[in-house]
Design a protein around this motif. Structure first.
Motif, short mmCIF file in Angstrom:
data_model
loop_
_atom_site.label_atom_id
_atom_site.label_comp_id
_atom_site.label_asym_id
_atom_site.label_seq_id
_atom_site.Cartn_x
_atom_site.Cartn_y
_atom_site.Cartn_z
N ASP A 1 1.53 48.50 67.95
CA ASP A 1 1.47 49.91 67.56
C ASP A 1 1.47 50.01 66.04
N GLY A 2 1.28 51.22 65.54
CA GLY A 2 1.18 51.44 64.11
C GLY A 2 2.41 51.03 63.32
N GLU B 1 5.04 46.86 59.56
CA GLU B 1 6.03 45.78 59.36
C GLU B 1 5.34 44.43 59.20
N LYS B 2 4.39 44.15 60.08
CA LYS B 2 3.68 42.86 60.04
C LYS B 2 2.84 42.76 58.77
N LYS C 1 3.77 55.46 69.47
CA LYS C 1 4.66 55.47 68.30
C LYS C 1 3.98 56.01 67.05
N MET C 2 2.97 55.28 66.54
CA MET C 2 2.25 55.75 65.36
C MET C 2 0.79 55.37 65.54
N ASP C 3 -0.10 56.33 65.40
CA ASP C 3 -1.51 56.00 65.62
C ASP C 3 -2.10 55.25 64.43
N GLY C 4 -3.28 54.75 64.63
CA GLY C 4 -3.93 53.92 63.62
C GLY C 4 -4.20 54.64 62.31
N ILE C 5 -4.51 55.93 62.40
CA ILE C 5 -4.83 56.67 61.16
C ILE C 5 -3.60 56.78 60.26
N GLY D 1 -2.94 54.89 56.46
CA GLY D 1 -2.43 55.57 55.27
C GLY D 1 -1.22 54.85 54.69
N ARG D 2 -0.31 54.43 55.56
CA ARG D 2 0.92 53.75 55.12
C ARG D 2 0.60 52.38 54.54
#
Length: 125
Positions: free
Chosen positions: A36-37, A42-43, A60-64, A68-69
């Motif tokens: 997941d995003g 983290e990785k 959890k968190m999408d790719g878009i 950004g992060r």
């Protein structure tokens, strides 16, 4: 030294099929995987991969959001986004967020390889 590729998809079989395509193309990549995003971020921090291939639709968190992060962490991050057919409006969001390219599922090996070569600028041979 071999290049590291971070494969991000909530489906393990999708990560496996991507690995097979890349291995068949004999890039000689090392792989890091995330489901997941959030895990992808983290990785990314841990491994600073040369390339990220990331699905858009994940829990959890999408790719878009993850793109950004990751771009905040590393402005030079090279990210290829993936999505199923019918998510064309998301393509614009992904590119705006900082993705370098976009591939559609189900993956066609030829397109994946072409995209990876273009983003990593490997087509000089």
């Amino acid at each position: 030294m071999s290049m590291k590729v971070l494969l991000v998809d909530d489906a393990a079989f999708v990560r496996m099929s991507l690995k097979k395509i890349l291995d068949d193309a004999a890039f000689g990549f090392e792989y890091v995987e995330a489901g997941d995003g959030e895990e992808a971020i983290e990785k990314y921090k841990l491994y600073s991969p040369d390339l990220v291939i990331m699905d858009i639709t994940m829990p959890k968190m999408d790719g878009i959001a993850a793109v950004g992060r990751i771009k905040e962490i590393d402005d030079n991050a090279r990210i290829i986004m993936c999505s199923s057919m019918g998510y064309q409006e998301k393509v614009v969001d992904a590119i705006t967020a900082g993705a370098k390219d976009f591939i559609i599922k189900p993956y066609e090996a030829e397109k994946v390889i072409k995209s990876v070569k273009a983003v990593l600028k490997l087509d000089k041979e």
